[in-house]
Design an enzyme around this catalytic site. Structure first.
Site, short mmCIF file in Angstrom:
data_model
loop_
_atom_site.label_atom_id
_atom_site.label_comp_id
_atom_site.label_asym_id
_atom_site.label_seq_id
_atom_site.Cartn_x
_atom_site.Cartn_y
_atom_site.Cartn_z
CG ASP A 160 -5.90 4.11 3.86
OD1 ASP A 160 -5.74 4.82 2.86
OD2 ASP A 160 -5.01 3.38 4.33
CG HIS A 161 -7.89 -2.05 0.81
ND1 HIS A 161 -7.03 -3.11 0.69
CD2 HIS A 161 -9.13 -2.57 0.70
CE1 HIS A 161 -7.73 -4.23 0.50
NE2 HIS A 161 -9.00 -3.92 0.51
CB THR A 162 -3.15 1.29 4.39
OG1 THR A 162 -3.03 2.02 3.18
CG2 THR A 162 -1.78 0.98 4.95
CE1 TYR B 287 -3.85 -2.12 -0.03
CE2 TYR B 287 -2.77 -3.30 1.74
CZ TYR B 287 -3.75 -3.23 0.79
OH TYR B 287 -4.64 -4.26 0.63
#
Length: 600
Positions: free
Chosen positions: A322-324, A104
């Site tokens: 937030d895909h992080t 990411y």
């Protein structure tokens, strides 16, 4: 405030990848198992098995030799020692921080849509106003944040299986920040007492008093949202566009300028528990809502904030996460925690929280022109990916079961493969996300559905559909069984790609002392890591649709689900490859209908 203070994104105490921060945030108080490591002999044997249908015989033989050489090498022993040392931390996993950093924070484009993922939730709140829904959602999310701060919400159970909710620890009061020399994941684990609300590109700070009940807070928030919605003040897209630049250096430059001029305002955005976006648009379809959450003519976003609610004028919700830190399965779990508790409240006697407007630096004409160009660049970037929505009420899980098919996922992926072969005469690698949250900081693994059996069936079918379907019951059970077994392996941490990634990253970080294994340069290694078809399925009663861009320049993205009501999907492709997706969708629909019609 002293503007010479070190910006928070440069402070180690706010950096998620700082080992001290990781240790402070993630405490495995429920004793959830750690992500297992495996002997290289084990995962590389599985690698060869999974990759064999994807490469030529010559390339496969070379891969076999490279694997044997690697297992006998000094590099292999060095790499496994590094992974074993990382696995000693019971409050993390050997892969977790590597995954954050390399999957990411190395994103090269705008954090949205590359990292921010939108999820459309269908809520039992028909007839609610925008302010009512925003207040109910914000109150519930605030309550969850308080539980997270007190470590009262760390896991959940499904059918006697315990799953980790560790991702909640880093989703609040957090943000991914673009930097030219490498992105930073900022997280503030000190309790926040406020949220940020955005309407018409005007940012408001709402300080929350925890002294009352949750119902009282919801009433206060509702009155506050009414005040904000009644305010006609609006700004064109401005400094918030620094979160949508197409280069990291440009984002860093704007962020540094903003910090130099108004650090207090910037800290309010980053330290806020979460952001609520009140959009002045009415949208109805899932695809419209998902696209609006990423780009809208009025913008109205601060992308890469850990978690945001995007609520339209007609009270429709998209969660922008937030895909992080937070993936789709976690969003679905979050929804199931709060949606059933949504209810209206009586605001009589309540007092609104006082919104404080955040003050951005003045934008002169040159800056306005510059921001306008940034907005255009971002729109061009976002809409380079074309998306389509499918919703088939005639294709359901009960129908599939009635046809004698036990595993709907295996069947769908077989149809994906047929459509792919009919479209471009190729059978390419497919990514299927698999939930690994039964491990602490486990996140996801992936399975690779192509097998010798499925490849043989696809080629037979494309050559002789009628003849092949007459023998469907002969061929399909083995395909289904293998798909199920691969899923089971991935769920328990015995997939392929995460282990291969760990081996590669261990070398990458120590390449001054470890010779690069020839295995990493083989066609087989590169093929198993490629994702020309990237797919993810989330079946949930509230989370109905989500979307993501293709992972490969010439690939497609498929966010789908099948349940008792329908098959639904959001498909994506880049503009230059549009005809490919159109042909693929046509072949996929024809394949599903033909097979279902034939099976008795």
């Amino acid at each position: 405030m002293d503007t010479k203070l070190t910006p928070p994104w440069l402070r180690q105490e706010n950096n998620l990848l700082n080992p001290e921060v990781t240790q402070r945030l993630f405490i495995n108080q429920d004793n959830i198992p750690n992500l297992p490591t495996e002997a290289p002999q084990v995962y590389l044997a599985r690698f060869l098995e999974w990759v064999e249908p994807l490469v030529s015989k010559v390339k496969f033989v070379k891969a076999q030799a490279a694997v044997q050489d690697y297992l006998n090498s000094k590099a292999c022993a060095q790499i496994e020692t590094i992974i074993a040392e990382r696995a000693q931390n019971t409050h993390s996993s050997w892969l977790a921080n590597w995954w954050v950093q390399y999957a990411y924070l190395t994103s090269t484009g705008p954090v949205s849509p590359e990292v921010n993922a939108p999820y459309y939730l269908e809520l039992p709140t028909v007839g609610w106003s925008q302010a009512e829904l925003a207040a109910a959602l914000s109150a519930q999310l605030w309550h969850i944040y308080q539980q997270v701060q007190k470590r009262q919400l760390t896991s959940f159970s499904v059918k006697d299986k315990l799953f980790s909710l560790d991702t909640l620890q880093s989703i609040f009061a957090s943000c991914q920040i673009h930097r030219a020399d490498g992105d930073v994941y900022f997280v503030n684990d000190q309790p926040a007492n406020f949220i940020v609300v955005i309407k018409n590109n005007v940012f408001y700070k709402l300080v929350i008093d925890n002294s009352g009940s949750l119902e009282q807070l919801q009433a206060q928030l509702q009155l506050s949202f009414v005040q904000i919605l009644d305010n006609e003040l609006s700004h064109p897209p401005h400094w918030n566009l620094l979160t949508a630049t197409t280069t990291k250096a440009e984002s860093q430059s704007l962020l540094d300028q903003l910090w130099a001029q108004n650090p207090e305002m910037l800290l309010d955005i980053y330290n806020s528990a979460f952001i609520v976006n009140l959009d002045n648009v009415e949208l109805t379809t899932p695809l419209q809502l998902l696209r609006n959450s990423t780009w809208t003519p009025n913008f109205n976003r601060w992308h890469a904030k850990g978690i945001q609610l995007v609520i339209t004028k007609n009270a429709q919700l998209v969660i922008l996460a937030d895909h992080t830190s937070f993936d789709g399965s976690s969003v679905a779990t979050l929804a199931n925690i709060f949606v059933s508790k949504l209810q209206k409240v009586n605001t009589e006697g309540a007092s609104a929280l006082t919104p404080t407007m955040l003050s951005f630096p003045t934008v002169d004409q040159d800056k306005q022109k510059y921001f306008k160009q940034l907005s255009k660049n971002f729109k061009d970037y976002v809409y380079n990916a074309v998306m389509f929505e499918l919703k088939w009420d005639w294709f359901t899980k009960p129908l599939i079961k009635a046809k004698g098919i036990k595993n709907s996922e295996a069947f769908i992926h077989l149809c994906y493969q047929i459509a792919q072969y009919q479209t471009n005469k190729k059978l390419q690698n497919t990514y299927v996300a698999v939930d690994m949250r039964q491990y602490f900081r486990g996140r996801t693994e992936c399975l690779r559905p192509l097998s010798k059996q499925s490849v043989a069936f696809v080629k037979r079918y494309c050559k002789d559909p009628k003849g092949t379907l007459k023998q469907f019951r002969k061929y399909y059970p083995a395909i289904e069984s293998l798909h199920f077994e691969k899923t089971r392996l991935a769920q328990k941490g015995s997939g392929v790609n995460r282990h291969l990634l760990g081996a590669y990253l261990a070398w990458n970080e120590h390449q001054d002392t470890i010779a690069k294994p020839a295995l990493f340069e083989t066609k087989a290694w590169k093929t198993i890591a490629a994702n020309p078809l990237s797919t993810s399925s989330i079946v949930d009663k509230y989370l109905r649709n989500f979307s993501f861009d293709p992972v490969e320049p010439n690939g497609i993205g498929i966010a789908y689900a099948i349940d008792d009501t329908n098959f639904r999907a959001i498909l994506s492709v880049y503009q230059h490859n549009l005809q490919y997706l159109k042909d693929w969708m046509k072949h996929f629909e024809q394949t599903v209908k033909t097979i279902l019609k034939t099976l008795k």
